[in-house]
Design a protein around this motif. Structure first.
Motif, PDB file in Angstrom:
ATOM      1  N   ARG A  50     -22.659 153.564 -81.435  1.00  0.00           N
ATOM      2  CA  ARG A  50     -22.680 153.131 -80.033  1.00  0.00           C
ATOM      3  C   ARG A  50     -22.437 151.628 -79.922  1.00  0.00           C
ATOM      4  O   ARG A  50     -21.708 151.159 -79.061  1.00  0.00           O
ATOM      5  CB  ARG A  50     -24.030 153.493 -79.409  1.00  0.00           C
ATOM      6  N   ILE A  51     -23.058 150.888 -80.870  1.00  0.00           N
ATOM      7  CA  ILE A  51     -22.851 149.433 -80.862  1.00  0.00           C
ATOM      8  C   ILE A  51     -21.377 149.137 -81.081  1.00  0.00           C
ATOM      9  O   ILE A  51     -20.777 148.302 -80.381  1.00  0.00           O
ATOM     10  CB  ILE A  51     -23.722 148.766 -81.948  1.00  0.00           C
ATOM     11  N   GLN A  52     -20.770 149.886 -82.033  1.00  0.00           N
ATOM     12  CA  GLN A  52     -19.343 149.701 -82.297  1.00  0.00           C
ATOM     13  C   GLN A  52     -18.519 149.947 -81.044  1.00  0.00           C
ATOM     14  O   GLN A  52     -17.603 149.179 -80.716  1.00  0.00           O
ATOM     15  CB  GLN A  52     -18.901 150.677 -83.398  1.00  0.00           C
ATOM     16  N   GLN A  53     -18.890 151.028 -80.319  1.00  0.00           N
ATOM     17  CA  GLN A  53     -18.140 151.371 -79.093  1.00  0.00           C
ATOM     18  C   GLN A  53     -18.199 150.241 -78.081  1.00  0.00           C
ATOM     19  O   GLN A  53     -17.183 149.841 -77.506  1.00  0.00           O
ATOM     20  CB  GLN A  53     -18.751 152.627 -78.459  1.00  0.00           C
ATOM     21  N   GLU A  59     -16.070 147.386 -79.209  1.00  0.00           N
ATOM     22  CA  GLU A  59     -14.649 147.717 -79.038  1.00  0.00           C
ATOM     23  C   GLU A  59     -14.224 147.559 -77.588  1.00  0.00           C
ATOM     24  O   GLU A  59     -13.199 146.941 -77.283  1.00  0.00           O
ATOM     25  CB  GLU A  59     -14.395 149.170 -79.492  1.00  0.00           C
ATOM     26  N   ALA A  60     -15.059 148.110 -76.690  1.00  0.00           N
ATOM     27  CA  ALA A  60     -14.734 148.033 -75.262  1.00  0.00           C
ATOM     28  C   ALA A  60     -14.680 146.581 -74.817  1.00  0.00           C
ATOM     29  O   ALA A  60     -13.804 146.177 -74.041  1.00  0.00           O
ATOM     30  CB  ALA A  60     -15.787 148.794 -74.445  1.00  0.00           C
ATOM     31  N   PHE A  61     -15.581 145.756 -75.356  1.00  0.00           N
ATOM     32  CA  PHE A  61     -15.609 144.343 -74.980  1.00  0.00           C
ATOM     33  C   PHE A  61     -14.360 143.636 -75.457  1.00  0.00           C
ATOM     34  O   PHE A  61     -13.793 142.791 -74.771  1.00  0.00           O
ATOM     35  CB  PHE A  61     -16.862 143.698 -75.588  1.00  0.00           C
ATOM     36  N   LYS A  62     -13.871 144.024 -76.654  1.00  0.00           N
ATOM     37  CA  LYS A  62     -12.679 143.370 -77.215  1.00  0.00           C
ATOM     38  C   LYS A  62     -11.451 143.614 -76.360  1.00  0.00           C
ATOM     39  O   LYS A  62     -10.550 142.784 -76.296  1.00  0.00           O
ATOM     40  CB  LYS A  62     -12.431 143.891 -78.631  1.00  0.00           C
ATOM     41  N   HIS A  63     -11.432 144.772 -75.682  1.00  0.00           N
ATOM     42  CA  HIS A  63     -10.242 145.098 -74.890  1.00  0.00           C
ATOM     43  C   HIS A  63     -10.200 144.378 -73.563  1.00  0.00           C
ATOM     44  O   HIS A  63      -9.179 144.400 -72.891  1.00  0.00           O
ATOM     45  CB  HIS A  63     -10.164 146.614 -74.661  1.00  0.00           C
ATOM     46  N   LEU A  64     -11.289 143.741 -73.171  1.00  0.00           N
ATOM     47  CA  LEU A  64     -11.305 143.046 -71.873  1.00  0.00           C
ATOM     48  C   LEU A  64     -10.495 141.761 -71.969  1.00  0.00           C
ATOM     49  O   LEU A  64     -10.325 141.187 -73.049  1.00  0.00           O
ATOM     50  CB  LEU A  64     -12.744 142.695 -71.483  1.00  0.00           C
ATOM     51  N   SER A  65      -9.981 141.310 -70.803  1.00  0.00           N
ATOM     52  CA  SER A  65      -9.301 140.016 -70.789  1.00  0.00           C
ATOM     53  C   SER A  65     -10.354 138.919 -70.874  1.00  0.00           C
ATOM     54  O   SER A  65     -11.557 139.165 -70.739  1.00  0.00           O
ATOM     55  CB  SER A  65      -8.497 139.871 -69.498  1.00  0.00           C
ATOM     56  N   LEU A  66      -9.890 137.680 -71.096  1.00  0.00           N
ATOM     57  CA  LEU A  66     -10.828 136.573 -71.296  1.00  0.00           C
ATOM     58  C   LEU A  66     -11.709 136.373 -70.063  1.00  0.00           C
ATOM     59  O   LEU A  66     -12.921 136.162 -70.173  1.00  0.00           O
ATOM     60  CB  LEU A  66     -10.050 135.295 -71.609  1.00  0.00           C
ATOM     61  N   GLN A 114     -18.281 139.638 -67.645  1.00  0.00           N
ATOM     62  CA  GLN A 114     -19.120 140.768 -68.015  1.00  0.00           C
ATOM     63  C   GLN A 114     -20.005 140.478 -69.216  1.00  0.00           C
ATOM     64  O   GLN A 114     -20.583 141.387 -69.793  1.00  0.00           O
ATOM     65  CB  GLN A 114     -18.235 141.993 -68.308  1.00  0.00           C
ATOM     66  N   PHE A 115     -20.085 139.187 -69.610  1.00  0.00           N
ATOM     67  CA  PHE A 115     -20.779 138.839 -70.842  1.00  0.00           C
ATOM     68  C   PHE A 115     -22.207 139.378 -70.861  1.00  0.00           C
ATOM     69  O   PHE A 115     -22.626 140.049 -71.800  1.00  0.00           O
ATOM     70  CB  PHE A 115     -20.776 137.319 -71.002  1.00  0.00           C
ATOM     71  N   LEU A 173     -25.330 146.173 -75.334  1.00  0.00           N
ATOM     72  CA  LEU A 173     -25.457 146.045 -76.780  1.00  0.00           C
ATOM     73  C   LEU A 173     -26.898 146.238 -77.213  1.00  0.00           C
ATOM     74  O   LEU A 173     -27.183 146.974 -78.168  1.00  0.00           O
ATOM     75  CB  LEU A 173     -24.973 144.652 -77.180  1.00  0.00           C
ATOM     76  N   VAL A 174     -27.818 145.594 -76.485  1.00  0.00           N
ATOM     77  CA  VAL A 174     -29.242 145.736 -76.817  1.00  0.00           C
ATOM     78  C   VAL A 174     -29.670 147.175 -76.603  1.00  0.00           C
ATOM     79  O   VAL A 174     -30.379 147.765 -77.424  1.00  0.00           O
ATOM     80  CB  VAL A 174     -30.085 144.768 -75.964  1.00  0.00           C
ATOM     81  N   LEU A 175     -29.199 147.761 -75.492  1.00  0.00           N
ATOM     82  CA  LEU A 175     -29.595 149.131 -75.178  1.00  0.00           C
ATOM     83  C   LEU A 175     -29.061 150.105 -76.213  1.00  0.00           C
ATOM     84  O   LEU A 175     -29.702 151.106 -76.544  1.00  0.00           O
ATOM     85  CB  LEU A 175     -29.073 149.513 -73.789  1.00  0.00           C
ATOM     86  N   ALA A 176     -27.858 149.812 -76.758  1.00  0.00           N
ATOM     87  CA  ALA A 176     -27.289 150.697 -77.769  1.00  0.00           C
ATOM     88  C   ALA A 176     -28.127 150.679 -79.036  1.00  0.00           C
ATOM     89  O   ALA A 176     -28.106 151.624 -79.818  1.00  0.00           O
ATOM     90  CB  ALA A 176     -25.859 150.270 -78.074  1.00  0.00           C
TER      91      ALA A 176
END
Lengths: 171, 202, 414
Positions: free
Chosen positions: C4-7, C10-17, C23-24, C31-34
Motif C-alpha cells: 500500500r505504501i508503494q502504491q 507511485e501515485a504521488f510520483k505521477h503527479l505534476s510538480l 497534495q503533499f 502514507l501514514v495511514l498505509a
C-alpha cells in the motif's frame, strides 16, 4: 445496543435526572442543556444529520439560552430553601403516567410500527428541504404564521409596557 | 450615506499605518535603553549627600542635625549622630552622621529634605535606574552610596550647584569676617582694656 | 502493508510538480495511514487531522497576536513590540518572538478562583468554550482534498456548534458571581443572538445558489475562471452584499472592536472573563481567536472562493497557502477596523442588527432568487445591483434619520 448508544443514552438520562433534582435552578438549566446535546448525539448516532444539527442549533443555541435568560431575569440565581418536590407531586406523577400511557398506546397501535423491515427513507438535507417546500408546505407555513403572530404579540406587549412607563415618568 | 465616514476613518488609519514605516518623524517613541532623552534641568529622583574634596567621609557637609529626618513626610531617612566631633571642610569641629540611611522604596521624591537643610548638604540626584532584585537591602541606601562629590552635583544640576556654592562661599566669608573681627577686637581689647565689647556681626 | 505504501508513493510520483506541492500533506497522511493496520485507520486518521488543526491554528493565533499589537501600534504611530526575538540570542525578528514570553506568562500565572464562585461551572466554562470552536474546524475545507469531516450539512454543523459558545459565555459570566461578569455575559449573549440571524441569513444566499450545504461543493462552484478571474461569489451583487453582511456579523460574533461591548474594558473590566486568570484566561483568549479564525474561514469558503486562487495564472500556489493567506488578510482587515472605529453603544448595536442588517439580509435573499431565475442574462447584473444599492441607501437613510441627535444634556454634572 451498541457501546456508543449506551454511553450517549446514559449521559442523556443522567443529565435529565440532574435537571430534575438539582437544587440550583441555573445548574438545572445547564443539565438540561447537556440533555439536549445528548439527544442531538443520539440523532447523529442514527445518521439523522439534519435533525441532530438542528437540535443543537435550536435547543442548545437558542432554547437553553432562553431558559437561563428567563431564570436570570425573573429571580436571583441563589439556591432556594424549599423542597425539591412541589406539594402536589402525586398529581404530577399521575398526569405524567397518563400521558406516557397515551403516548405508548399511540405508538404501539400506529401503522408505522409493524413493518420495521421497510428500508429507511433517504433523509438527506436535500430531501428534507424538498419535502418541506412541497409535501409539507402547509404545516410549515402554518407554523411560520403562528411564530409570526407570537412575535408580533411579544412586540406589542413590550410596546405597551414602554408607553405606560414613559407616562409614569412624567410628573 | 451610511458607511462613508467609516471609509474615511479607515483611510486615516491606513495613512498612519504606512506613514509610520516611511517617515521616522511620525514615531514619537524613544527606544529607551539605546536612546535617551536629555534630562530636564529640574529632574529630581532621590536625594544624595554632597561632599567637598576627595575623601567622602571627611568632606561630607552633613552635620547630623536631623532636621531632614524630622521633616521627611514618609520618614524614610534614618540618622545616628556621632558622639565626638570632627573638623568639617571649614576646619570647624562638628558632629557627623554615624549612620545615614535613606530607604528609596519609601522616599516619594518630594525634596522637602533639600529645602530644609541649612548646610547645603542633601540634594536631589537624577539617577533613576535603581531597580534591583533585592527589594529590602538593595533599596536601602547607606551613607557611602549616598555620598557624592560636589562635582557630581555640578554635573546634574549646574545652576543649582552654582547657587549653593555661592551661599556656602558667602557663609564662609561671613564666618571669616566674624573671626577676623573677633580677632581684631581681641587684639584691641588687649591694647585698650576699657573698650566696649564687640557687637556680633550680622 | 508495504504494498500500500508503494502504491501511494507511485501515485504521488505521477503527479505534476504543482500537484505534488498541493497534495503533499494529503499524500503524507495517506502514507501514514498505509502503515497502520486496517482497523486502526479511522482513529489514526482522525488523530492526524486533529493534530494538524491543533498545531496550525494556535500557531497562527500566536503570530496574529503579535501582528495585532504591532499593527495597532503602527496605526497609532508607535512601534509596538519589537524586542523579543529568538530566546538566548540577540536576534530580534522585529519582535515576532513576543508570543513566547506572553504564552509562558499566561500559562504560569496563578489560577485564582473567587471564593463565592460556582467552582464546577467556573472550571468548565473555558473548556465548553474551546470544544465547539475546535469542532467548527472539522467541516472547513483548508485546501484541495483537505477537509476533516465533509458532512452533507456542513454549514449547518458549523452554525450549530457555534451556538454552543453562548452557553459557555453564560457559564463563565454567571459562575464568577461578579456583577461585571454577569453584565458582560448578558451583553455577549444578546449580541451573539442578534448577530447570528444576519450571519446565517447572509450565508443562506450562497446555499440557495449552490443548492448544497456541503462546504466542498460551495468551493467547487467557485473554482471556475472567466477571463482569468475566478467565479467567487463576492464578485456578484448579492455576493458582495452577503460578504459584507457576513463579515460585519462575524466581527460581532467574535466580540471584536467595534462590537466589543461584552468585554468593554473601560466599562465592565473584561466582561465575562473578568474573574479568570492564568491558564483559564489563556483558554478564553485562545477560544476567542480560534472562533474568529473559524468564522473567517467559513466566510472565505462561502464568498471568497475557499482555497481557490483569485486569478487563473496563480493557480500553481498550493491551495492551503491560499486559504491561510486569505485568512491572515481578513484578520488584518479586522485589526485595521479595530484600530479605526470606536465602540458602539448598546442601542446602536441593536439598531444596526435589527433595523439595518436583518432587512438587508432578507432583501439579499430575494436578490439571490432573482439572480438564480434570471439565468445567464447580463441584465441580471443591473437588476440585482439596483435592488441591493436601493435597499442599502434606503435602509441607511432610515437608520440615520431615526438617530434623533441632539445636544447632550447632563443630569448630574454642572
Amino acid at each position: 445496543m451498541s457501546l456508543p448508544f449506551i454511553l450517549i443514552a446514559s449521559v442523556t438520562l443522567l443529565a435529565a435526572a440532574a435537571a430534575m433534582s438539582l437544587r440550583n435552578l441555573v445548574h438545572c438549566a445547564l443539565a438540561l442543556t447537556v440533555t439536549f446535546a445528548g439527544l442531538a448525539a443520539l440523532y447523529l448516532n442514527l445518521d439523522a444529520q439534519f435533525a441532530g444539527f438542528a437540535q443543537i442549533l435550536v435547543y442548545v443555541g437558542a432554547v437553553a439560552i432562553l431558559i437561563v435568560f428567563a431564570i436570570l431575569l425573573t429571580r436571583s440565581g441563589d439556591t432556594p430553601n424549599q423542597a425539591i418536590l412541589a406539594p402536589g407531586w402525586i398529581y404530577g406523577i399521575a398526569i405524567s403516567a397518563l400521558v406516557f400511557t397515551a403516548l405508548g398506546w399511540a405508538v404501539l397501535n400506529s401503522s408505522a410500527l409493524p413493518k420495521p423491515a421497510a428500508p429507511a427513507p433517504e433523509a438527506t438535507v436535500k430531501n428534507i428541504g424538498e419535502w418541506l417546500m412541497s409535501k409539507y408546505v402547509l404545516p410549515l407555513e402554518v407554523i411560520g404564521l403562528l411564530l409570526t403572530a407570537a412575535m408580533i404579540g411579544a412586540v406589542i406587549i413590550a410596546l405597551r409596557e414602554m408607553k405606560t412607563k414613559m407616562e409614569g415618568d412624567r410628573p | 450615506m451610511l458607511g462613508e465616514q467609516i471609509v474615511k476613518g479607515m483611510a486615516v488609519t491606513a495613512r498612519n499605518f504606512f506613514g509610520s514605516y516611511v517617515s521616522k518623524e511620525r514615531l514619537t517613541t524613544v527606544q529607551y535603553p539605546e536612546e535617551r532623552l536629555v534630562p530636564k534641568e529640574n529632574t529630581r529622583q532621590f536625594p544624595f549627600l554632597v561632599y567637598d574634596g576627595d575623601n567622602w567621609e571627611k568632606g561630607l557637609r552633613c552635620v547630623a542635625c536631623q532636621i531632614c529626618e524630622k521633616e521627611c513626610p514618609p520618614k524614610c531617612i534614618y540618622i545616628v549622630k556621632s558622639k565626638d566631633k570632627k573638623p568639617d571642610y571649614k576646619g570647624q569641629p562638628q558632629l557627623y552622621p554615624l549612620t545615614f540611611d535613606i530607604d528609596i522604596s519609601v522616599c516619594m521624591s518630594c525634596s522637602i529634605c533639600v529645602e530644609v537643610c541649612p548646610f547645603e548638604s542633601i540634594k536631589m540626584d537624577t539617577e533613576f535606574e535603581l531597580s534591583t532584585d533585592d527589594r529590602f537591602e538593595g533599596l536601602l541606601l547607606h551613607k557611602q552610596e549616598l555620598a557624592k562629590p560636589n562635582a557630581h552635583y555640578h554635573k546634574v544640576h549646574a545652576q543649582d550647584a552654582k547657587d549653593s556654592d555661592a551661599v556656602l562661599a558667602a557663609e564662609t566669608a561671613k564666618a571669616e569676617a566674624k573671626a577676623k573681627a573677633a580677632a581684631e577686637a581681641k587684639a584691641k581689647a588687649a591694647a585698650t582694656p576699657a573698650a566696649p565689647p564687640p557687637t556680633p556681626a550680622g | 502493508m508495504s504494498d500500500r505504501i508503494q502504491q501511494v508513493i507511485e501515485a504521488f510520483k505521477h503527479l505534476s510538480l504543482v500537484d505534488k506541492l498541493d497534495q503533499f500533506f494529503v499524500v503524507l497522511k495517506q502514507l501514514v495511514l498505509a502503515g497502520v493496520p486496517e482497523g486502526w485507520q479511522p482513529l489514526v486518521s482522525g488523530l492526524l487531522s486533529v493534530a494538524l488543526v491543533l498545531g496550525v491554528f494556535p500557531g497562527v493565533f500566536a503570530l496574529i497576536t503579535v501582528i495585532e499589537r504591532k499593527g495597532l501600534g503602527r496605526i497609532q504611530n508607535r512601534y509596538g513590540p519589537n524586542r523579543v526575538g529568538i530566546p538566548f540570542t540577540k536576534i530580534r525578528l522585529c519582535g515576532f518572538g513576543q508570543f513566547i514570553p506572553d504564552g509562558i506568562k499566561s500559562l504560569t500565572k496563578e489560577d485564582i478562583v473567587p471564593y463565592a464562585a460556582d467552582h464546577a461551572v467556573h472550571f468548565l466554562a473555558p473548556i465548553v468554550m474551546l470544544i465547539p470552536v475546535l469542532l467548527a474546524y472539522a467541516v472547513l475545507p483548508f485546501g484541495r482534498n483537505m477537509t476533516i469531516a465533509d458532512y452533507d450539512a456542513g454549514l449547518l454543523f458549523f452554525f450549530a456548534v457555534g451556538g454552543a459558545v453562548e452557553v459557555s459565555v453564560f457559564m463563565a459570566g454567571w459562575s464568577s458571581h461578579n456583577k461585571y461578569s454577569l453584565l458582560g455575559a448578558m451583553r455577549a449573549i444578546a449580541q451573539m443572538v442578534s448577530y447570528e440571524i444576519p450571519l446565517i441569513l447572509s450565508a443562506v444566499t450562497v446555499v440557495m445558489i449552490v443548492g448544497s450545504l456541503k462546504l466542498t461543493d460551495i468551493v467547487a462552484h467557485q473554482s471556475d475562471y472567466t477571463c482569468g478571474i475566478a467565479h467567487w461569489y463576492v464578485f456578484t451583487p448579492w455576493g458582495l452584499a452577503g460578504c459584507l453582511l457576513f463579515f460585519i456579523a462575524a466581527l460581532a460574533e467574535s466580540n471584536r472592536c467595534p462590537f466589543d461591548l461584552p468585554e468593554a474594558e473601560s466599562e465592565i473590566i473584561a466582561g465575562y472573563f473578568t474573574e479568570y486568570s492564568g491558564f483559564k484566561f489563556a483558554l478564553f483568549f485562545l477560544g476567542e481567536y480560534l472562533g474568529m479564525f473559524a468564522i473567517i474561514g467559513l466566510g472565505i469558503t462561502l464568498f471568497l472562493g475557499g482555497w481557490t486562487s483569485p486569478v487563473s495564472f496563480l493557480t500553481w500556489i498550493p491551495s492551503y497557502v491560499w486559504f491561510l493567506a486569505k485568512l491572515v488578510a481578513i484578520v488584518f482587515v479586522f485589526i485595521w477596523i479595530r484600530g479605526t472605529l470606536p465602540r458602539l453603544r448598546m442601542d446602536q448595536l441593536m439598531n444596526l442588527a435589527w433595523k439595518f442588517m436583518l432587512p438587508l439580509a432578507l432583501i439579499n435573499i430575494l436578490v439571490a432568487g432573482v439572480w438564480h431565475f434570471m439565468g445567464h442574462d447580463w441584465q441580471r447584473w443591473l437588476v440585482c445591483g439596483a435592488i441591493i444599492s436601493g435597499a442599502y441607501i434606503g435602509l441607511g437613510r432610515g437608520l440615520m434619520q431615526n438617530q434623533k441627535l441632539g445636544k447632550r444634556t447632563y443630569r448630574f454634572a454642572e
